[in-house]
Scaffold this active site. Sequence first.
Site, PDB file in Angstrom:
ATOM      1  N   ALA A  10     -30.685  67.795-126.250  1.00  0.00           N
ATOM      2  CA  ALA A  10     -31.744  67.299-126.374  1.00  0.00           C
ATOM      3  C   ALA A  10     -31.904  65.828-125.611  1.00  0.00           C
ATOM      4  CB  ALA A  10     -32.305  66.897-127.828  1.00  0.00           C
ATOM      5  N   LEU A  11     -31.439  65.888-124.495  1.00  0.00           N
ATOM      6  CA  LEU A  11     -30.998  64.728-123.545  1.00  0.00           C
ATOM      7  C   LEU A  11     -32.224  64.001-123.137  1.00  0.00           C
ATOM      8  CD1 LEU A  11     -28.802  66.749-120.800  1.00  0.00           C
ATOM      9  CD2 LEU A  11     -28.082  65.525-123.085  1.00  0.00           C
TER      10      LEU A  11
ATOM     11  N   GLN B 105     -18.933  55.306-134.044  1.00  0.00           N
ATOM     12  CA  GLN B 105     -18.518  56.547-133.546  1.00  0.00           C
ATOM     13  C   GLN B 105     -17.637  56.083-132.613  1.00  0.00           C
ATOM     14  OE1 GLN B 105     -20.774  60.470-133.069  1.00  0.00           O
ATOM     15  NE2 GLN B 105     -20.913  59.312-131.020  1.00  0.00           N
TER      16      GLN B 105
ATOM     17  N   LYS C 264     -24.589  52.958-128.798  1.00  0.00           N
ATOM     18  CA  LYS C 264     -25.745  53.267-129.438  1.00  0.00           C
ATOM     19  C   LYS C 264     -25.153  53.634-131.104  1.00  0.00           C
ATOM     20  CE  LYS C 264     -29.473  55.487-131.222  1.00  0.00           C
ATOM     21  NZ  LYS C 264     -28.819  56.400-132.038  1.00  0.00           N
TER      22      LYS C 264
ATOM     23  N   GLY D 139     -21.639  56.842-126.078  1.00  0.00           N
ATOM     24  CA  GLY D 139     -22.427  55.388-126.181  1.00  0.00           C
ATOM     25  C   GLY D 139     -22.228  54.469-127.197  1.00  0.00           C
TER      26      GLY D 139
ATOM     27  N   GLN E 291     -20.838  67.593-138.756  1.00  0.00           N
ATOM     28  CA  GLN E 291     -21.076  66.079-138.810  1.00  0.00           C
ATOM     29  C   GLN E 291     -22.391  65.901-139.612  1.00  0.00           C
ATOM     30  OE1 GLN E 291     -20.848  65.488-134.374  1.00  0.00           O
ATOM     31  NE2 GLN E 291     -22.282  64.251-134.655  1.00  0.00           N
TER      32      GLN E 291
ATOM     33  N   GLY F 184     -30.314  58.147-122.319  1.00  0.00           N
ATOM     34  CA  GLY F 184     -29.234  57.447-122.803  1.00  0.00           C
ATOM     35  C   GLY F 184     -28.106  58.296-122.355  1.00  0.00           C
ATOM     36  N   HIS F 185     -28.136  59.565-122.724  1.00  0.00           N
ATOM     37  CA  HIS F 185     -27.151  60.532-122.314  1.00  0.00           C
ATOM     38  C   HIS F 185     -26.800  60.673-120.905  1.00  0.00           C
ATOM     39  CE1 HIS F 185     -28.874  62.824-125.984  1.00  0.00           C
ATOM     40  NE2 HIS F 185     -27.740  62.469-126.385  1.00  0.00           N
TER      41      HIS F 185
HETATM   42  P1  AMP Z   1     -25.846  62.753-129.152  1.00  0.00           P
HETATM   43  O1  AMP Z   1     -26.209  64.049-128.264  1.00  0.00           O
HETATM   44  O2  AMP Z   1     -26.723  62.166-130.079  1.00  0.00           O
HETATM   45  O3  AMP Z   1     -24.387  63.036-129.847  1.00  0.00           O
HETATM   46  O4  AMP Z   1     -25.349  61.489-128.275  1.00  0.00           O
HETATM   47  C1  AMP Z   1     -24.187  61.846-127.195  1.00  0.00           C
HETATM   48  C2  AMP Z   1     -23.850  60.635-126.697  1.00  0.00           C
HETATM   49  O5  AMP Z   1     -24.608  59.887-126.049  1.00  0.00           O
HETATM   50  C3  AMP Z   1     -23.185  59.602-127.641  1.00  0.00           C
HETATM   51  O6  AMP Z   1     -21.696  59.086-127.100  1.00  0.00           O
HETATM   52  C4  AMP Z   1     -24.232  58.780-127.904  1.00  0.00           C
HETATM   53  O7  AMP Z   1     -23.613  57.475-128.373  1.00  0.00           O
HETATM   54  C5  AMP Z   1     -24.846  58.663-126.623  1.00  0.00           C
HETATM   55  N1  AMP Z   1     -26.026  58.061-126.575  1.00  0.00           N
HETATM   56  C6  AMP Z   1     -27.142  58.357-127.513  1.00  0.00           C
HETATM   57  N2  AMP Z   1     -28.186  57.730-127.248  1.00  0.00           N
HETATM   58  C7  AMP Z   1     -28.004  56.612-126.422  1.00  0.00           C
HETATM   59  C8  AMP Z   1     -28.392  55.580-125.927  1.00  0.00           C
HETATM   60  N3  AMP Z   1     -29.844  55.229-126.348  1.00  0.00           N
HETATM   61  N4  AMP Z   1     -27.776  54.799-125.087  1.00  0.00           N
HETATM   62  C9  AMP Z   1     -26.722  55.213-124.632  1.00  0.00           C
HETATM   63  N5  AMP Z   1     -25.807  55.980-125.111  1.00  0.00           N
HETATM   64  C10 AMP Z   1     -26.555  56.845-125.824  1.00  0.00           C
END
Ligand code: AMP
Length: 297
Positions: free
Chosen positions: A47-48, A168, A164, A162, A76, A51-52
């Site tokens: 769901a990119l 973690q 964010k 991230g 998780q 941020g990703h």
């Molecule tokens: P997720 O798919 O939510 O597990 O996120 C994958 C990676 O993207 C993790 O390291 C998150 O911290 C990072 N991430 C998610 N949202 C953001 C954002 N707004 N800015 C920077 N990194 C992000």
Amino acid sequence: MHCDYTVTAPEVSPSLTILRTAADLRAATQPFRDDGKLVGLVPTMGALHEGHLELVKRARRDCGLVIASLFVNPTQFGEGEDFDAYPRNEAEDIALFDAHGVDFVYAPDAAEMYPDGFGITVTVSGITEGLCGAARPGHFDGVTTVVSRLFEHCAPDVAYFGEKDYQQFKVVQRMVEELGMNIRIVGIPTVRERDGLALSSRNAYLDPGQRRAAPALYGTMFALAGRLHDGVDIAAQCAWGRQALLDAGFDSVDYFEICDADTLVPAIANADNLRIFAAARLGATRLIDNMPVDRPE
Ligand code: AMP
């Protein structure tokens, strides 16, 4: 960092390679390792959003080979959380990874990550106990277990996380240090909408009214940072922050805390190296955010 456009996937057939098993990934990446290429990993649940993609861009700049993983990790998510509803769109994610120069997408299924009889859980103690660890029991065991599994399958030199999800990021850093894994963990600053809302796959759950209220999470942390000075009553300021979120339309607040940015121990007085952390709910949607506090001179 702000994002003022929406990512849309280009309609092209991917030139990257999609791999579903650790054995295939190892075989495909070995020639690059033999060539001495630095291997970077960007773990995601798909769901990119921008941020990703910021993590991917940094990996592309740093590394000779970029692997991005796509796996919605069941372990998780707690009972009653949004594992089933979590947004999934593999084709679009793959097109975005492709457009941003990823070499290999690792998209294993649950049986590849957790085969029958798999009996290992990786637990980091201490910094997992507060904040999201307290609000979501078992969450970080799921994170460290899946990340150690991804590290084993992808064997990266560098992995990107991230800020964010700052707790973690620190938990993974601690795991790598304590287990002596030879992997550099790089944290990437949070990418935000223009109104301050941190980009998150879960923002898609928000209805228009909730979306209007959501930037108060960042706004309240930002206001609180300006209220900190030596001698300030930290507990009273955090109570002010919690109430400000409720007043802004949040339905409940899981936590609003100021902690040391390395140990994540709650601060009792203004100090260097503090960070504000908040998690609050709009209806069924739980949003988290955090930001550093620059200590005023
Ligand atoms: P997720 O798919 O939510 O597990 O996120 C994958 C990676 O993207 C993790 O390291 C998150 O911290 C990072 N991430 C998610 N949202 C953001 C954002 N707004 N800015 C920077 N990194 C992000």
